[in-house]
Design a protein around this motif. Sequence first.
Motif, mmCIF file in Angstrom:
data_model
loop_
_atom_site.group_PDB
_atom_site.id
_atom_site.type_symbol
_atom_site.label_atom_id
_atom_site.label_comp_id
_atom_site.label_asym_id
_atom_site.label_seq_id
_atom_site.Cartn_x
_atom_site.Cartn_y
_atom_site.Cartn_z
ATOM 1 N N GLN A 112 32.146 -65.490 15.685
ATOM 2 C CA GLN A 112 31.015 -64.787 15.088
ATOM 3 C C GLN A 112 29.897 -65.799 14.877
ATOM 4 O O GLN A 112 30.109 -66.836 14.249
ATOM 5 N N ARG A 113 28.741 -65.495 15.406
ATOM 6 C CA ARG A 113 27.602 -66.403 15.302
ATOM 7 C C ARG A 113 26.690 -65.926 14.180
ATOM 8 O O ARG A 113 26.275 -64.778 14.161
ATOM 9 N N CYS A 132 19.734 -57.670 16.857
ATOM 10 C CA CYS A 132 20.872 -58.578 17.049
ATOM 11 C C CYS A 132 21.902 -57.977 18.004
ATOM 12 O O CYS A 132 22.446 -58.682 18.861
ATOM 13 N N ARG A 133 22.161 -56.670 17.886
ATOM 14 C CA ARG A 133 23.104 -56.021 18.808
ATOM 15 C C ARG A 133 22.573 -56.055 20.239
ATOM 16 O O ARG A 133 23.304 -56.363 21.184
ATOM 17 N N SER A 134 21.285 -55.758 20.408
ATOM 18 C CA SER A 134 20.674 -55.761 21.738
ATOM 19 C C SER A 134 20.720 -57.160 22.356
ATOM 20 O O SER A 134 21.090 -57.332 23.520
ATOM 21 N N PHE A 135 20.339 -58.160 21.574
ATOM 22 C CA PHE A 135 20.368 -59.538 22.055
ATOM 23 C C PHE A 135 21.798 -59.921 22.441
ATOM 24 O O PHE A 135 22.044 -60.521 23.477
ATOM 25 N N SER A 136 22.744 -59.572 21.595
ATOM 26 C CA SER A 136 24.137 -59.933 21.808
ATOM 27 C C SER A 136 24.713 -59.274 23.056
ATOM 28 O O SER A 136 25.545 -59.870 23.747
ATOM 29 N N ARG A 137 24.271 -58.065 23.371
ATOM 30 C CA ARG A 137 24.719 -57.404 24.613
ATOM 31 C C ARG A 137 24.270 -58.197 25.834
ATOM 32 O O ARG A 137 25.009 -58.324 26.800
ATOM 33 N N ARG A 138 23.050 -58.725 25.799
ATOM 34 C CA ARG A 138 22.551 -59.533 26.916
ATOM 35 C C ARG A 138 23.421 -60.748 27.164
ATOM 36 O O ARG A 138 23.543 -61.221 28.278
ATOM 37 N N TYR A 139 23.996 -61.284 26.100
ATOM 38 C CA TYR A 139 24.835 -62.475 26.215
ATOM 39 C C TYR A 139 26.329 -62.130 26.206
ATOM 40 O O TYR A 139 27.163 -63.015 26.050
ATOM 41 N N PRO A 145 28.268 -59.128 17.393
ATOM 42 C CA PRO A 145 26.842 -59.449 17.521
ATOM 43 C C PRO A 145 26.437 -60.561 16.559
ATOM 44 O O PRO A 145 27.047 -60.745 15.514
ATOM 45 N N ILE A 146 25.411 -61.290 16.949
ATOM 46 C CA ILE A 146 24.879 -62.337 16.077
ATOM 47 C C ILE A 146 24.429 -61.691 14.769
ATOM 48 O O ILE A 146 23.897 -60.581 14.756
ATOM 49 N N GLN A 147 24.641 -62.399 13.685
ATOM 50 C CA GLN A 147 24.203 -61.932 12.375
ATOM 51 C C GLN A 147 23.153 -62.894 11.832
ATOM 52 O O GLN A 147 23.226 -64.097 12.080
#
Length: 190
Positions: A112-113, A132-139, A145-147
């Motif tokens: 978890q980041r 954060c969810r959208s960004f995390s999907r890209r990665y 997801p990043i928090q």
Amino acid sequence: MNTSERIVEAYFRHCLDCFTMTDVKVAAGNNRQLDLVALRFKTGESYHVETSVKIAGFCPDLTKLETAFEHKFFGTPKKNEKPTGDHALGKDYRPAVNRAYKRLGLTPSKVQRVYVCWAVKGPNETELAAFCRSFSRRYHLGKNPIQVWSFRDRILPELTAAVGTSNYDDDALRTLSLLGAAERQKGRKY
């Protein structure tokens, strides 16, 4: 490790009951390190925490958060004008970051980041979580997801409550203990 990083590390120990490691070097990462790695044995959770606390008018917006996430969690070199710099050369340090996780026995997809800053400028909590969810999907981070956690609104109040009036040898924790006691005693006469 600076004071804000020490306070965040103490938060993970005292509030989340984690085992922690600070300033974990990323081998072949061109001077990269993980600010904090925390393990919560009760739940099996693992965290990679990056702290960037500045109070002099700096609260990141979504654009700055995106840049910080890419650099801190995925090893993307910062953009600069140097023709021989890591960015211009197309270097990617994500494999080195993942090797650092694995060296510690962590599974990169389960880490978890958490990005800790003073506060975020602009979005409300729902918009920030969606970002954060959208960004995390890209990665391809899957279920983790990043928090983004607020140093001002989460870390300081919860840690101050957790340390109470205990007398700690750690100067940062002792200071929080004294500030908490002062706040609770406002208006009292002796």
